[in-house]
Scaffold this motif. Structure first.
Motif, PDB file in Angstrom:
ATOM      1  N   SER A  48       0.833  -1.205   0.000  1.00 20.33           N
ATOM      2  CA  SER A  48       0.000   0.000   0.000  1.00 20.33           C
ATOM      3  C   SER A  48       0.869   1.256   0.000  1.00 20.33           C
ATOM      4  CB  SER A  48      -0.938  -0.004   1.208  1.00 20.33           C
ATOM      5  OG  SER A  48      -0.221   0.134   2.426  1.00 20.33           O
ATOM      6  N   ARG A  49       1.984   1.211   0.719  1.00 23.18           N
ATOM      7  CA  ARG A  49       2.911   2.351   0.725  1.00 23.18           C
ATOM      8  C   ARG A  49       3.571   2.501  -0.644  1.00 23.18           C
ATOM      9  NH1 ARG A  49       6.297   1.588   6.420  1.00 23.18           N
ATOM     10  NH2 ARG A  49       4.511   1.216   7.806  1.00 23.18           N
ATOM     11  N   LEU A  50       3.915   1.382  -1.271  1.00 22.14           N
ATOM     12  CA  LEU A  50       4.515   1.426  -2.606  1.00 22.14           C
ATOM     13  C   LEU A  50       3.595   2.124  -3.588  1.00 22.14           C
ATOM     14  CD1 LEU A  50       6.433   0.528  -4.927  1.00 22.14           C
ATOM     15  CD2 LEU A  50       5.169  -1.638  -4.965  1.00 22.14           C
ATOM     16  N   ILE A  51       2.327   1.756  -3.606  1.00 25.65           N
ATOM     17  CA  ILE A  51       1.381   2.359  -4.542  1.00 25.65           C
ATOM     18  C   ILE A  51       1.235   3.854  -4.268  1.00 25.65           C
ATOM     19  CG2 ILE A  51      -1.005   2.373  -5.299  1.00 25.65           C
ATOM     20  CD1 ILE A  51       0.689   0.025  -6.348  1.00 25.65           C
ATOM     21  N   GLU A  52       1.232   4.226  -3.001  1.00 25.42           N
ATOM     22  CA  GLU A  52       1.122   5.647  -2.652  1.00 25.42           C
ATOM     23  C   GLU A  52       2.307   6.438  -3.189  1.00 25.42           C
ATOM     24  OE1 GLU A  52       1.161   8.514   1.351  1.00 25.42           O
ATOM     25  OE2 GLU A  52       1.034   6.327   1.548  1.00 25.42           O
ATOM     26  N   TYR A  53       3.506   5.952  -2.966  1.00 27.53           N
ATOM     27  CA  TYR A  53       4.696   6.699  -3.371  1.00 27.53           C
ATOM     28  C   TYR A  53       5.016   6.556  -4.857  1.00 27.53           C
ATOM     29  CZ  TYR A  53       5.983   8.222   1.292  1.00 27.53           C
ATOM     30  OH  TYR A  53       5.994   8.859   2.507  1.00 27.53           O
ATOM     31  N   SER A  54       4.419   5.577  -5.522  1.00 29.94           N
ATOM     32  CA  SER A  54       4.715   5.376  -6.942  1.00 29.94           C
ATOM     33  C   SER A  54       4.301   6.558  -7.792  1.00 29.94           C
ATOM     34  CB  SER A  54       4.032   4.107  -7.452  1.00 29.94           C
ATOM     35  OG  SER A  54       2.614   4.264  -7.471  1.00 29.94           O
ATOM     36  N   ALA A  55       3.406   7.409  -7.256  1.00 33.72           N
ATOM     37  CA  ALA A  55       3.005   8.604  -8.002  1.00 33.72           C
ATOM     38  C   ALA A  55       4.194   9.511  -8.276  1.00 33.72           C
ATOM     39  CB  ALA A  55       1.927   9.366  -7.220  1.00 33.72           C
ATOM     40  N   TYR A  56       5.204   9.472  -7.400  1.00 33.98           N
ATOM     41  CA  TYR A  56       6.403  10.285  -7.601  1.00 33.98           C
ATOM     42  C   TYR A  56       7.340   9.664  -8.645  1.00 33.98           C
ATOM     43  CZ  TYR A  56       4.982  12.729  -3.334  1.00 33.98           C
ATOM     44  OH  TYR A  56       4.295  13.462  -2.398  1.00 33.98           O
ATOM     45  N   ASN A  57       7.321   8.342  -8.757  1.00 29.44           N
ATOM     46  CA  ASN A  57       8.180   7.656  -9.730  1.00 29.44           C
ATOM     47  C   ASN A  57       7.582   7.665 -11.132  1.00 29.44           C
ATOM     48  OD1 ASN A  57       8.234   5.655  -6.992  1.00 29.44           O
ATOM     49  ND2 ASN A  57      10.217   6.393  -7.714  1.00 29.44           N
ATOM     50  N   GLU A  58       6.259   7.726 -11.203  1.00 30.99           N
ATOM     51  CA  GLU A  58       5.522   7.551 -12.446  1.00 30.99           C
ATOM     52  C   GLU A  58       6.006   8.415 -13.613  1.00 30.99           C
ATOM     53  OE1 GLU A  58       2.890   5.856 -14.892  1.00 30.99           O
ATOM     54  OE2 GLU A  58       2.447   5.502 -12.778  1.00 30.99           O
ATOM     55  N   PRO A  59       6.318   9.714 -13.427  1.00 32.53           N
ATOM     56  CA  PRO A  59       6.644  10.552 -14.588  1.00 32.53           C
ATOM     57  C   PRO A  59       8.011  10.270 -15.211  1.00 32.53           C
ATOM     58  CG  PRO A  59       5.904  11.872 -12.702  1.00 32.53           C
ATOM     59  CD  PRO A  59       6.218  10.510 -12.191  1.00 32.53           C
ATOM     60  N   HIS A  60       8.825   9.425 -14.606  1.00 36.82           N
ATOM     61  CA  HIS A  60      10.224   9.299 -15.014  1.00 36.82           C
ATOM     62  C   HIS A  60      10.459   7.971 -15.729  1.00 36.82           C
ATOM     63  CE1 HIS A  60      10.906  12.831 -12.557  1.00 36.82           C
ATOM     64  NE2 HIS A  60      10.193  12.235 -11.598  1.00 36.82           N
ATOM     65  N   ARG A  61      10.990   8.051 -16.934  1.00 36.68           N
ATOM     66  CA  ARG A  61      11.211   6.854 -17.738  1.00 36.68           C
ATOM     67  C   ARG A  61      12.638   6.830 -18.272  1.00 36.68           C
ATOM     68  NH1 ARG A  61      11.285   5.089 -22.969  1.00 36.68           N
ATOM     69  NH2 ARG A  61      10.443   2.983 -23.334  1.00 36.68           N
ATOM     70  N   HIS A  62      13.408   5.892 -17.759  1.00 33.88           N
ATOM     71  CA  HIS A  62      14.801   5.703 -18.157  1.00 33.88           C
ATOM     72  C   HIS A  62      15.097   4.211 -18.206  1.00 33.88           C
ATOM     73  CE1 HIS A  62      15.832   9.992 -17.425  1.00 33.88           C
ATOM     74  NE2 HIS A  62      14.914   9.890 -16.485  1.00 33.88           N
ATOM     75  N   PHE A  63      16.282   3.875 -18.640  1.00 36.01           N
ATOM     76  CA  PHE A  63      16.727   2.481 -18.600  1.00 36.01           C
ATOM     77  C   PHE A  63      17.092   2.113 -17.165  1.00 36.01           C
ATOM     78  CE2 PHE A  63      19.961  -0.811 -18.579  1.00 36.01           C
ATOM     79  CZ  PHE A  63      19.429  -1.757 -19.440  1.00 36.01           C
ATOM     80  N   ILE A  64      16.595   0.970 -16.706  1.00 32.23           N
ATOM     81  CA  ILE A  64      16.905   0.440 -15.376  1.00 32.23           C
ATOM     82  C   ILE A  64      17.603  -0.903 -15.542  1.00 32.23           C
ATOM     83  CG2 ILE A  64      15.956  -0.360 -13.179  1.00 32.23           C
ATOM     84  CD1 ILE A  64      13.485   1.367 -13.717  1.00 32.23           C
ATOM     85  N   HIS A  65      18.775  -1.049 -14.935  1.00 32.27           N
ATOM     86  CA  HIS A  65      19.447  -2.342 -14.955  1.00 32.27           C
ATOM     87  C   HIS A  65      18.640  -3.363 -14.166  1.00 32.27           C
ATOM     88  CE1 HIS A  65      22.279  -5.438 -13.466  1.00 32.27           C
ATOM     89  NE2 HIS A  65      22.916  -5.251 -14.605  1.00 32.27           N
ATOM     90  N   GLY A  66      18.159  -2.983 -13.001  1.00 33.27           N
ATOM     91  CA  GLY A  66      17.259  -3.826 -12.228  1.00 33.27           C
ATOM     92  C   GLY A  66      17.909  -4.742 -11.215  1.00 33.27           C
ATOM     93  N   ASP A  67      19.214  -4.968 -11.349  1.00 35.83           N
ATOM     94  CA  ASP A  67      19.933  -5.783 -10.362  1.00 35.83           C
ATOM     95  C   ASP A  67      21.368  -5.271 -10.244  1.00 35.83           C
ATOM     96  OD1 ASP A  67      20.344  -7.700  -8.447  1.00 35.83           O
ATOM     97  OD2 ASP A  67      20.469  -9.392  -9.836  1.00 35.83           O
ATOM     98  N   TYR A  68      21.496  -3.962 -10.141  1.00 35.96           N
ATOM     99  CA  TYR A  68      22.812  -3.324 -10.050  1.00 35.96           C
ATOM    100  C   TYR A  68      23.359  -3.558  -8.649  1.00 35.96           C
ATOM    101  CZ  TYR A  68      26.372   0.158 -11.328  1.00 35.96           C
ATOM    102  OH  TYR A  68      27.558   0.804 -11.642  1.00 35.96           O
ATOM    103  N   SER A  69      24.098  -4.643  -8.506  1.00 35.66           N
ATOM    104  CA  SER A  69      24.573  -5.086  -7.201  1.00 35.66           C
ATOM    105  C   SER A  69      26.042  -5.486  -7.300  1.00 35.66           C
ATOM    106  CB  SER A  69      23.745  -6.282  -6.724  1.00 35.66           C
ATOM    107  OG  SER A  69      24.161  -7.473  -7.377  1.00 35.66           O
TER     108      SER A  69
END
Length: 310
Positions: free
Chosen positions: A189-210
């Motif tokens: 529920s917290r993820l969905i709430e804060y996802s509004a801030y992430n939504e406008p940004h579209r870039h390449f994500i590696h996804g496991d940069y470790s």
């Protein structure tokens, strides 16, 4: 649900696969550590090192082929694909082997010395030119994103009904593992709430940069490997690196912010976007750790997530 077991391939079958791509003798075949979802081997052909990976998870490597071309074509040190195919029910991919060992094997002093280059490489990755593509979430073999929006990606990623992938039947973990339903629902529920801030940004994500997917010769970063490639907010990669190195005493977010300031990058709503990114990677980490039976990692991540917005 039992812990995921990587596919098994015999040495004779492995030699048959490689023999279909290389005419002369294959030498020094060795199984490599790492690779949570693939069985990985290194080998040498005519004095040059290579890697072959095997997976039983559908079209496991179509996207890696696309990403390899994208990254290497824009100067990012990522292995080039040299061949791929089927081995019975398994998919395989052959790649060049980049010099170096994983950053996780370096001591703390060496990791700190490499941190500026590590962050600079991440910044380059997240600012790749992808304007000729569309969509969010998982990158498909044709280079497009799977979903029309970031929110659609999140909802589907954590949906109960998963078919033909690593997370098929994952709700069973609420019964068979340490995964707690109330913890998941609160964090989601917290993820969905804060996802509004992430939504406008579209870039390449590696996804496991470790540190297990970053290679170094001890003096510099020599390359990156693997990944759960997607389009979305690049702070997801910062959250991944933070989660994987939190216990080693590194303040990844501070390193990252300092580098962005030096480079003149302004990141709007940084705090809120980082919280959204942390919940995404953290919740995925919870179910992964539960499935793998890594209870300590589960507990540490759970406590971190529950304390994020308190």
């Amino acid at each position: 649900m039992t812990a995921y077991e990587k596919p098994v391939i015999g040495i004779a079958e492995l030699r048959d696969v490689l023999g279909g791509h290389f005419e002369s003798t294959i030498e020094h075949i060795e199984q490599m550590q790492g690779g949570n979802l693939s069985r990985v081997y290194s080998f040498v052909h005519q004095g040059q090192p290579f890697v072959v990976k095997f997976s039983d998870l559908g079209d496991a490597y179509g996207t890696e082929r696309y990403v390899s071309k994208l990254l290497s074509g824009q100067g990012i040190p990522f292995p080039r694909v040299l061949g791929e195919g089927d081995a019975g029910k398994l998919k395989y991919i052959i790649l060049e082997r980049i010099e170096g060992s994983i950053l996780a094997d370096c001591n703390t002093e060496r990791q700190i010395a490499l941190m500026p280059e590590l962050i600079q490489l991440l910044t380059r990755i997240n600012h790749l030119q992808v304007s000729n593509t569309n969509g969010y979430g998982w990158i498909k073999p044709d280079g497009s994103g799977t979903y029309p929006s970031w929110r659609d990606y999140l909802i589907d990623f954590f949906a109960e009904d998963q078919q033909g992938n690593f997370w098929e039947g994952w709700y069973d973990l609420f019964r068979t593992s340490c995964l707690e339903r109330d913890v998941f629902e609160e964090c989601y529920s917290r993820l969905i709430e804060y996802s509004a801030y992430n939504e406008p940004h579209r870039h390449f994500i590696h996804g496991d940069y470790s540190p297990w997917n970053i290679l170094t010769n001890g003096q510099r970063i020599t390359g990156i490997i693997d990944g759960n490639f997607a389009y979305g907010d690049f702070l997801v990669d910062v959250a991944t690196l933070e989660m994987m190195m939190r216990g080693w005493g590194h303040d990844i977010v501070r390193y990252y912010q300092d580098n962005q300031e030096r480079e003149g990058f302004v990141i709007p709503n940084f705090k809120e976007r980082m919280i959204g990114a942390r919940y995404l990677k953290g919740i995925d980490g919870l179910r992964f750790f539960a499935k793998m039976g890594w209870t300590d990692a589960y507990v540490n991540t759970r406590d971190f997530l529950l304390g994020l917005t308190n």
